[in-house]
Design a protein around this motif. Structure first.
Motif, mmCIF file in Angstrom:
data_model
loop_
_atom_site.group_PDB
_atom_site.id
_atom_site.type_symbol
_atom_site.label_atom_id
_atom_site.label_comp_id
_atom_site.label_asym_id
_atom_site.label_seq_id
_atom_site.Cartn_x
_atom_site.Cartn_y
_atom_site.Cartn_z
ATOM 1 N N VAL A 1 0.864 -1.181 0.000
ATOM 2 C CA VAL A 1 0.000 0.000 0.000
ATOM 3 C C VAL A 1 0.905 1.237 0.000
ATOM 4 N N VAL B 1 -12.151 -5.466 3.538
ATOM 5 C CA VAL B 1 -11.756 -4.690 2.354
ATOM 6 C C VAL B 1 -11.868 -5.620 1.155
ATOM 7 N N CYS C 1 -6.641 0.619 -1.877
ATOM 8 C CA CYS C 1 -6.132 1.163 -0.611
ATOM 9 C C CYS C 1 -4.927 2.074 -0.851
ATOM 10 N N ASP D 1 -9.332 2.832 2.468
ATOM 11 C CA ASP D 1 -9.955 2.126 1.352
ATOM 12 C C ASP D 1 -10.648 3.174 0.487
#
Length: 183
Positions: free
Chosen positions: A62, A100, A106, A129
């Motif tokens: 991420v 999620v 994300c 998210d």
């Protein structure tokens, strides 16, 4: 007097410069889990490696972003990725735990304010998210943006409609968003 190892000398130099390993990696434009630490030429951050040192499809990275949004000129937020900033890596089970559906949406952001202290502090990183189909669950924490930037707040749905925007930091007053302004 004990002779310091190269690692100890690097730590001492960083401490004297008031820098972290992350700061050094950012300035050198390399990952925080750089070759000096791992000895692995793959360039993959330490956190993305499995227990045996091999990469795994079970992990999702991420990256960090900043967001800007001007409702007068923009139809949607504009994200700028920080290529040489922290990249957080999570096992797929993390996303399952928090329901999620698509981890690819994300993004991580660095918190600038104190509105959610003590839960989320200035300088913390949050994972958001950014899926297009998020629905609001009463009392949960959400990230949204306006001309002032990114906000992380609790959203509360009162019976009379609209939204209450609440900070956990009690020095901030609730804000009320009329239903006609919610997109």
């Amino acid at each position: 007097m004990k002779t310091l190892t190269i690692g100890e000398r690097i730590k001492k130099a960083l401490y004297e410069k008031r820098m972290t390993g992350f700061d050094l990696a950012s300035r050198a434009e390399i990952s925080e889990g750089m070759w000096l630490i791992t000895g692995d030429d793959s360039g993959m951050p330490v956190s993305a490696l499995g227990q045996n040192g091999s990469s795994s499809d079970e992990y999702i990275q991420v990256p960090r972003f900043e967001v800007k949004f001007d409702p007068e000129t923009d139809e949607s937020p504009k994200y700028t990725e920080f290529k040489y900033d922290r990249i957080f890596t999570f096992h797929k089970s993390y996303f399952d735990k928090y329901s999620v559906k698509s981890p690819k949406y994300c993004k991580s952001f660095k918190v600038a304010g104190d509105g959610m202290e003590p839960l989320i502090r200035r300088g913390d990183y949050v994972i958001v998210d950014c899926s297009p189909d998020i629905s609001i669950a009463d009392g949960e924490i959400y990230a949204f943006c306006d001309v002032q930037g990114l906000h992380i707040k609790r959203l509360i749905s009162p019976l009379r409609g609209g939204l209450i925007i609440r900070s956990d930091n009690l020095t901030y007053k609730d804000e009320f968003l009329l239903e006609s302004l919610i997109r």
